[in-house]
Enzyme design. Structure first.
Site, PDB file in Angstrom:
ATOM      1  N   PHE A  58       0.825  -1.389   0.153  1.00  0.00           N
ATOM      2  CA  PHE A  58       0.000   0.072  -0.005  1.00  0.00           C
ATOM      3  C   PHE A  58       0.945   1.142   0.155  1.00  0.00           C
ATOM      4  O   PHE A  58       0.501   2.298   0.498  1.00  0.00           O
ATOM      5  CB  PHE A  58      -0.736   0.015   1.127  1.00  0.00           C
ATOM      6  CG  PHE A  58      -2.303  -0.981   1.084  1.00  0.00           C
ATOM      7  CD1 PHE A  58      -3.278  -0.251   0.305  1.00  0.00           C
ATOM      8  CD2 PHE A  58      -2.028  -2.269   1.158  1.00  0.00           C
ATOM      9  CE1 PHE A  58      -4.416  -1.351   0.378  1.00  0.00           C
ATOM     10  CE2 PHE A  58      -3.209  -3.335   1.021  1.00  0.00           C
ATOM     11  CZ  PHE A  58      -4.359  -2.678   0.648  1.00  0.00           C
ATOM     12  N   LEU A  59       2.087   1.100  -0.236  1.00  0.00           N
ATOM     13  CA  LEU A  59       2.895   2.364  -0.648  1.00  0.00           C
ATOM     14  C   LEU A  59       3.245   2.615  -2.135  1.00  0.00           C
ATOM     15  O   LEU A  59       4.378   3.200  -2.273  1.00  0.00           O
ATOM     16  CB  LEU A  59       4.315   2.076   0.204  1.00  0.00           C
ATOM     17  CG  LEU A  59       4.021   2.272   1.802  1.00  0.00           C
ATOM     18  CD1 LEU A  59       5.574   2.130   2.161  1.00  0.00           C
ATOM     19  CD2 LEU A  59       3.707   3.577   2.062  1.00  0.00           C
ATOM     20  N   CYS A  65     -15.878   0.084  -0.438  1.00  0.00           N
ATOM     21  CA  CYS A  65     -15.672  -0.009   1.011  1.00  0.00           C
ATOM     22  C   CYS A  65     -14.775   1.164   1.265  1.00  0.00           C
ATOM     23  O   CYS A  65     -15.300   1.901   2.444  1.00  0.00           O
ATOM     24  CB  CYS A  65     -14.831  -1.288   0.965  1.00  0.00           C
ATOM     25  SG  CYS A  65     -15.767  -2.904   0.768  1.00  0.00           S
TER      26      CYS A  65
END
Length: 447
Positions: free
Chosen positions: A260-261, A271
């Site tokens: 997630f970088l 979501c």
């Protein structure tokens, strides 16, 4: 006697859960209030693209040749109540129109419709993502409505499905969280999840509020990580740094990690955006809004990325108007391996450029039908090559493997100008530059 499972709501979460429960060996009955959905699932077809789900469904749906017959579907609440021992509630909890708060009407309706028919010992299990405090309220409502009274219990078992990996995440979860009020409820859920527990999935037992908070906390953390690297991309743009190298360097710290970088146009989908907004709204109701003020900035950074991509495209076209310019957009879904275009950053960018006069043509491997329904005025092509044909600039906005494997030379033959903007920092800059393309990515002004 073996437990029988029901699944209320057969959308993305429910259809996956029902098929997975059948795969784990249970007799399963799914319920939905939409006749077309029930008919489709009864034929072994799913109304969305999710790798492996349709194959799993066809393996178990009754009436399909060669299936186990363990999975059926109905619209009858009384049949569901009579059939099941454990009832999973998997209905949608969308964002309220014009508000940050979560719309609980589908969950409330499902629980009330089911509870009226529950006579014997039953366990109702909420899987939907709900505001903290909902389980307490719903448990009281079940007690009030169920003919079985105290023999009907509630538990909360949040879902952690990643689109594109939903089957894997259900059959081999990285953790199982259950909020319970009795040993019986815990024992029943241990029985339901006996196979993944035996395979090593951690089983975490909590109270109701903690179980409800796990999903929103996890999504808030992931959203924070994504917006953090996108904030660093803004700083890299200003300072002449390279956010991809920055992410690589800090990702080697195992306290931070590499996932997630990847800087880009930000998160979307059904979501993360609505969950962090509902979390903020609920914290405000509880008087704890100061604790989550940082999420407002996380949301703001995320939305800002889309506008910055539009400006990068404008600069790539000379800094003037989009009028008369042909823009190819590769990607429509909010992430790869899905056909979900809900709150898709890719479609948002495409739509903004179109509204400013650009001739936008979109291609996506799986999301075309959904994109057309949402943005009917955009242009659509049947392949990446057709989308790029005659384009003055190409925007790579969803990181499908198909796009990473494109031949830049072949694509360059059909483009009006070899200019590509990588909104996901997922393409190989050297490969594209060698093929004569001008390559630009967010947070990498000099890379």
């Amino acid at each position: 006697m073996a437990l029988k499972i029901t699944v209320i709501g057969t959308g993305y979460l429910g259809a996956t859960h029902a098929a997975a429960m059948a795969e784990l060996g249970f007799e399963v009955l799914g319920l939905d209030v939409v006749p077309e959905k029930i008919e489709m699932l009864g034929r072994g077809q799913v109304p969305m693209f999710e790798p492996g789900l349709e194959e799993l469904l066809r393996k178990h749906v009754a009436g399909i040749e060669g299936s186990t017959g363990r999975l059926r579907f109905t619209m009858d609440w009384a049949e569901v109540a009579e059939f099941g021992d454990v009832h999973f509630v998997c209905v949608n909890t969308p964002q309220k129109h014009g508000e940050y708060a979560c719309d609980m009407s589908y969950v409330d309706s499902a629980v009330e419709s089911l509870a009226k028919h529950l006579r014997g010992p039953n366990l109702v299990v909420g899987k939907s993502t709900v505001p903290v405090g909902s389980a307490d309220r719903l448990a009281a409502r079940i007690l009030e409505l169920a003919p079985g009274g105290g023999e009907v219990e509630l538990a909360w078992n949040p879902e952690f499905l990643r689109e594109g990996f939903a089957v894997q995440d259900t059959l081999h979860p990285d953790r199982i969280v259950v909020g319970v009020r009795s040993e019986r409820a815990e024992e029943l859920l241990r029985e339901v999840y006996a196979t993944p527990i035996a395979d090593g999935s951690p089983f975490v037992v909590t109270d109701f509020p903690t179980a409800e908070l796990v999903k929103t906390s996890a999504n808030s953390f992931l959203a924070t990580k994504i917006s953090f690297i996108n904030a660093m991309a803004e700083v890299c743009e200003a300072a002449g740094g390279d956010v991809a190298k920055l992410a690589e360097a800090i990702g080697h710290d195992d306290r931070i990690g590499k996932k997630f970088l990847r800087a880009g146009i930000g998160f979307g989908g059904g979501c993360l955006p609505k969950d962090i907004r509902a979390f903020m709204a609920r914290a405000g109701e509880l008087g704890a809004d100061q604790a989550l003020t940082f999420l407002r900035e996380i949301d703001s950074i995320n939305m800002r990325q889309r506008g910055q991509m539009v400006e990068l495209a404008r600069q790539a076209l000379g800094g003037g108007s989009f009028l008369g310019k042909r823009v190819a957009v590769l990607g429509a879904t909010f992430k790869p391996d899905s056909d979900d275009v809900r709150d898709s950053p890719a479609l948002n960018v495409a739509g903004q450029i179109h509204l400013q006069g650009g001739q936008v043509t979109v291609y996506d491997p799986k999301g075309m039908a959904n994109a057309r329904r949402l943005f009917p005025t955009l242009g659509y092509a049947d392949s990446a090559v057709e989308a790029v044909r005659g384009a003055d600039v190409v925007l790579h906005l969803t990181e499908w493997r198909e796009f990473r494997e494109l031949d830049p030379r072949a694509l360059g033959e059909v483009a009006a100008a070899r200019v590509i903007l990588d909104g996901r920092n997922a393409l190989d800059p050297e490969l594209w530059r060698e093929a004569g393309w001008s390559y630009r990515a967010m947070g990498r002004p000099t890379a």
